[in-house]
Design a protein around this motif. Sequence first.
Motif, PDB file in Angstrom:
ATOM      1  N   LEU A 140      -9.821  -3.469   7.804  1.00 13.94           N
ATOM      2  CA  LEU A 140      -8.407  -3.138   7.610  1.00 13.94           C
ATOM      3  C   LEU A 140      -8.061  -2.868   6.142  1.00 13.94           C
ATOM      4  CD1 LEU A 140      -6.692  -5.684  10.028  1.00 13.94           C
ATOM      5  CD2 LEU A 140      -6.841  -3.213  10.289  1.00 13.94           C
ATOM      6  N   ALA A 141      -9.071  -2.696   5.310  1.00 13.20           N
ATOM      7  CA  ALA A 141      -8.815  -2.492   3.886  1.00 13.20           C
ATOM      8  C   ALA A 141      -8.101  -1.166   3.644  1.00 13.20           C
ATOM      9  CB  ALA A 141     -10.131  -2.528   3.111  1.00 13.20           C
ATOM     10  N   LYS A 142      -7.054  -1.223   2.840  1.00 21.57           N
ATOM     11  CA  LYS A 142      -6.336  -0.009   2.425  1.00 21.57           C
ATOM     12  C   LYS A 142      -5.917  -0.211   0.981  1.00 21.57           C
ATOM     13  CE  LYS A 142      -2.623   3.193   3.398  1.00 21.57           C
ATOM     14  NZ  LYS A 142      -1.320   3.061   2.779  1.00 21.57           N
ATOM     15  N   TYR A 143      -6.209   0.765   0.162  1.00 17.45           N
ATOM     16  CA  TYR A 143      -5.866   0.710  -1.245  1.00 17.45           C
ATOM     17  C   TYR A 143      -5.078   1.968  -1.592  1.00 17.45           C
ATOM     18  CZ  TYR A 143      -6.347   1.143  -6.287  1.00 17.45           C
ATOM     19  OH  TYR A 143      -6.087   1.315  -7.621  1.00 17.45           O
ATOM     20  N   ASP A 144      -3.895   1.798  -2.142  1.00 15.29           N
ATOM     21  CA  ASP A 144      -3.060   2.917  -2.562  1.00 15.29           C
ATOM     22  C   ASP A 144      -3.258   3.157  -4.054  1.00 15.29           C
ATOM     23  OD1 ASP A 144      -0.342   1.745  -0.497  1.00 15.29           O
ATOM     24  OD2 ASP A 144      -1.887   3.210  -0.014  1.00 15.29           O
ATOM     25  N   GLU A 145      -3.495   4.392  -4.414  1.00 12.14           N
ATOM     26  CA  GLU A 145      -3.609   4.757  -5.824  1.00 12.14           C
ATOM     27  C   GLU A 145      -2.296   5.409  -6.238  1.00 12.14           C
ATOM     28  OE1 GLU A 145      -6.304   7.876  -8.160  1.00 12.14           O
ATOM     29  OE2 GLU A 145      -7.455   6.232  -7.244  1.00 12.14           O
ATOM     30  N   ARG A 146      -1.677   4.841  -7.260  1.00 11.33           N
ATOM     31  CA  ARG A 146      -0.371   5.321  -7.709  1.00 11.33           C
ATOM     32  C   ARG A 146      -0.500   6.135  -8.990  1.00 11.33           C
ATOM     33  NH1 ARG A 146       3.693   2.799  -4.831  1.00 11.33           N
ATOM     34  NH2 ARG A 146       2.940   1.082  -3.545  1.00 11.33           N
ATOM     35  N   GLY A 147       0.346   7.128  -9.108  1.00  5.32           N
ATOM     36  CA  GLY A 147       0.401   7.936 -10.312  1.00  5.32           C
ATOM     37  C   GLY A 147       1.258   7.265 -11.368  1.00  5.32           C
ATOM     38  N   ASN A 148       1.428   7.919 -12.498  1.00  2.78           N
ATOM     39  CA  ASN A 148       2.235   7.387 -13.595  1.00  2.78           C
ATOM     40  C   ASN A 148       3.687   7.164 -13.196  1.00  2.78           C
ATOM     41  OD1 ASN A 148       0.038   7.401 -15.287  1.00  2.78           O
ATOM     42  ND2 ASN A 148       0.478   9.436 -16.103  1.00  2.78           N
ATOM     43  N   ASN A 149       4.154   7.909 -12.215  1.00  4.22           N
ATOM     44  CA  ASN A 149       5.535   7.777 -11.754  1.00  4.22           C
ATOM     45  C   ASN A 149       5.714   6.649 -10.735  1.00  4.22           C
ATOM     46  OD1 ASN A 149       4.262   8.857  -9.543  1.00  4.22           O
ATOM     47  ND2 ASN A 149       5.543  10.681  -9.400  1.00  4.22           N
ATOM     48  N   GLY A 150       4.619   5.959 -10.404  1.00  6.61           N
ATOM     49  CA  GLY A 150       4.696   4.863  -9.441  1.00  6.61           C
ATOM     50  C   GLY A 150       4.564   5.296  -7.990  1.00  6.61           C
ATOM     51  N   MET A 151       4.537   6.584  -7.765  1.00 12.69           N
ATOM     52  CA  MET A 151       4.416   7.097  -6.390  1.00 12.69           C
ATOM     53  C   MET A 151       2.951   7.070  -5.956  1.00 12.69           C
ATOM     54  SD  MET A 151       7.509   7.906  -5.541  1.00 12.69           S
ATOM     55  CE  MET A 151       7.281   8.922  -4.115  1.00 12.69           C
ATOM     56  N   ILE A 152       2.740   6.824  -4.681  1.00 13.96           N
ATOM     57  CA  ILE A 152       1.386   6.818  -4.131  1.00 13.96           C
ATOM     58  C   ILE A 152       0.856   8.250  -4.130  1.00 13.96           C
ATOM     59  CG2 ILE A 152      -0.027   6.361  -2.098  1.00 13.96           C
ATOM     60  CD1 ILE A 152       1.980   4.107  -1.406  1.00 13.96           C
ATOM     61  N   GLN A 153      -0.274   8.448  -4.809  1.00 16.50           N
ATOM     62  CA  GLN A 153      -0.889   9.767  -4.903  1.00 16.50           C
ATOM     63  C   GLN A 153      -1.925   9.992  -3.812  1.00 16.50           C
ATOM     64  OE1 GLN A 153       0.238  11.969  -7.334  1.00 16.50           O
ATOM     65  NE2 GLN A 153       1.730  10.329  -7.582  1.00 16.50           N
ATOM     66  N   LEU A 154      -2.671   8.947  -3.507  1.00 16.97           N
ATOM     67  CA  LEU A 154      -3.660   8.995  -2.441  1.00 16.97           C
ATOM     68  C   LEU A 154      -3.966   7.573  -2.014  1.00 16.97           C
ATOM     69  CD1 LEU A 154      -7.049   8.567  -3.424  1.00 16.97           C
ATOM     70  CD2 LEU A 154      -6.103  10.230  -4.986  1.00 16.97           C
ATOM     71  N   ALA A 155      -4.642   7.454  -0.905  1.00 12.87           N
ATOM     72  CA  ALA A 155      -4.977   6.128  -0.400  1.00 12.87           C
ATOM     73  C   ALA A 155      -6.404   6.143   0.124  1.00 12.87           C
ATOM     74  CB  ALA A 155      -4.007   5.720   0.707  1.00 12.87           C
ATOM     75  N   TYR A 156      -7.004   4.955   0.115  1.00 11.07           N
ATOM     76  CA  TYR A 156      -8.363   4.754   0.609  1.00 11.07           C
ATOM     77  C   TYR A 156      -8.280   3.854   1.832  1.00 11.07           C
ATOM     78  CZ  TYR A 156      -9.543   6.408  -4.060  1.00 11.07           C
ATOM     79  OH  TYR A 156      -9.650   7.156  -5.216  1.00 11.07           O
ATOM     80  N   TYR A 157      -9.039   4.184   2.881  1.00  6.32           N
ATOM     81  CA  TYR A 157      -8.892   3.520   4.175  1.00  6.32           C
ATOM     82  C   TYR A 157     -10.205   2.968   4.714  1.00  6.32           C
ATOM     83  CZ  TYR A 157      -4.409   6.006   4.509  1.00  6.32           C
ATOM     84  OH  TYR A 157      -3.146   6.486   4.279  1.00  6.32           O
ATOM     85  N   GLY A 158     -10.149   1.795   5.294  1.00  9.83           N
ATOM     86  CA  GLY A 158     -11.233   1.250   6.098  1.00  9.83           C
ATOM     87  C   GLY A 158     -12.399   0.680   5.331  1.00  9.83           C
ATOM     88  N   ILE A 159     -13.428   0.360   6.079  1.00 10.02           N
ATOM     89  CA  ILE A 159     -14.595  -0.334   5.538  1.00 10.02           C
ATOM     90  C   ILE A 159     -15.321   0.490   4.480  1.00 10.02           C
ATOM     91  CG2 ILE A 159     -16.190   0.428   7.339  1.00 10.02           C
ATOM     92  CD1 ILE A 159     -17.268  -2.534   7.244  1.00 10.02           C
ATOM     93  N   PHE A 160     -15.298   1.835   4.607  1.00 11.55           N
ATOM     94  CA  PHE A 160     -15.947   2.703   3.627  1.00 11.55           C
ATOM     95  C   PHE A 160     -14.952   3.289   2.623  1.00 11.55           C
ATOM     96  CE2 PHE A 160     -19.122   3.585   7.208  1.00 11.55           C
ATOM     97  CZ  PHE A 160     -19.984   2.594   6.784  1.00 11.55           C
ATOM     98  N   GLN A 161     -13.689   2.896   2.710  1.00 13.69           N
ATOM     99  CA  GLN A 161     -12.648   3.377   1.798  1.00 13.69           C
ATOM    100  C   GLN A 161     -12.649   4.903   1.708  1.00 13.69           C
ATOM    101  OE1 GLN A 161     -10.187   1.006  -0.188  1.00 13.69           O
ATOM    102  NE2 GLN A 161     -10.621   0.745   1.971  1.00 13.69           N
ATOM    103  N   ILE A 162     -12.437   5.523   2.848  1.00 12.27           N
ATOM    104  CA  ILE A 162     -12.374   6.980   2.960  1.00 12.27           C
ATOM    105  C   ILE A 162     -11.015   7.429   2.439  1.00 12.27           C
ATOM    106  CG2 ILE A 162     -12.318   8.882   4.613  1.00 12.27           C
ATOM    107  CD1 ILE A 162     -14.398   7.122   6.237  1.00 12.27           C
ATOM    108  N   HIS A 163     -11.013   8.407   1.532  1.00 10.20           N
ATOM    109  CA  HIS A 163      -9.744   8.722   0.876  1.00 10.20           C
ATOM    110  C   HIS A 163      -9.028   9.928   1.468  1.00 10.20           C
ATOM    111  CE1 HIS A 163     -11.047  12.032  -1.784  1.00 10.20           C
ATOM    112  NE2 HIS A 163     -12.150  11.346  -1.969  1.00 10.20           N
ATOM    113  N   SER A 164      -7.718   9.853   1.302  1.00 19.60           N
ATOM    114  CA  SER A 164      -6.813  10.820   1.904  1.00 19.60           C
ATOM    115  C   SER A 164      -6.749  12.144   1.162  1.00 19.60           C
ATOM    116  CB  SER A 164      -5.406  10.224   1.965  1.00 19.60           C
ATOM    117  OG  SER A 164      -4.946   9.957   0.645  1.00 19.60           O
TER     118      SER A 164
END
Length: 151
Positions: free
Chosen positions: A57-81
């Motif tokens: 269930l791992a999910k990691y959100d990567e945020r830009g300088n403006n604080g908005m989510i730019q992309l996210a990584y999902y699951g056991i292999f952290q597959i990115h959006s």
Amino acid sequence: MKSLIALSILLTVSSATILKRCEVARAVKDSILTAFTKYSVADWVCMAHHASKYNTLAKYDERGNNGMIQLAYYGIFQIHSQWWCADTQFPNSPNGCNMNCNVFLKNGQDIQTDIDCAAIIVNQQGMEAWKSWVDNCKGRFINYYTYFCDW
């Protein structure tokens, strides 16, 4: 309000499926990922360990300088959006795996959709597509990730 957020996080963490190292090794060994002979089962287990600690269930959100989510990584292999999946949060992704990002977030041992997408990624970019593999596994002794696993 803060206690509600803390409770929500606690419930999410407590319901997460954290696979055991050998469970991940068996799933990879019995999958299409072994067709990519340049990489061993230990490569995949090492990468999953460093990417998600085997959390389905791992999910990691990567945020830009403006604080908005730019992309996210999902699951056991952290597959990115950015390239590999799409959902309502990332509807304009190229979606190279032709999957909704949320299919990689599941409570259970079935990681087949993660494996299917990982096969597409590794076929196109190799394991260099995963920074966690490059930084922690590439060129290192990693065989211990599969030691004592019953095949």
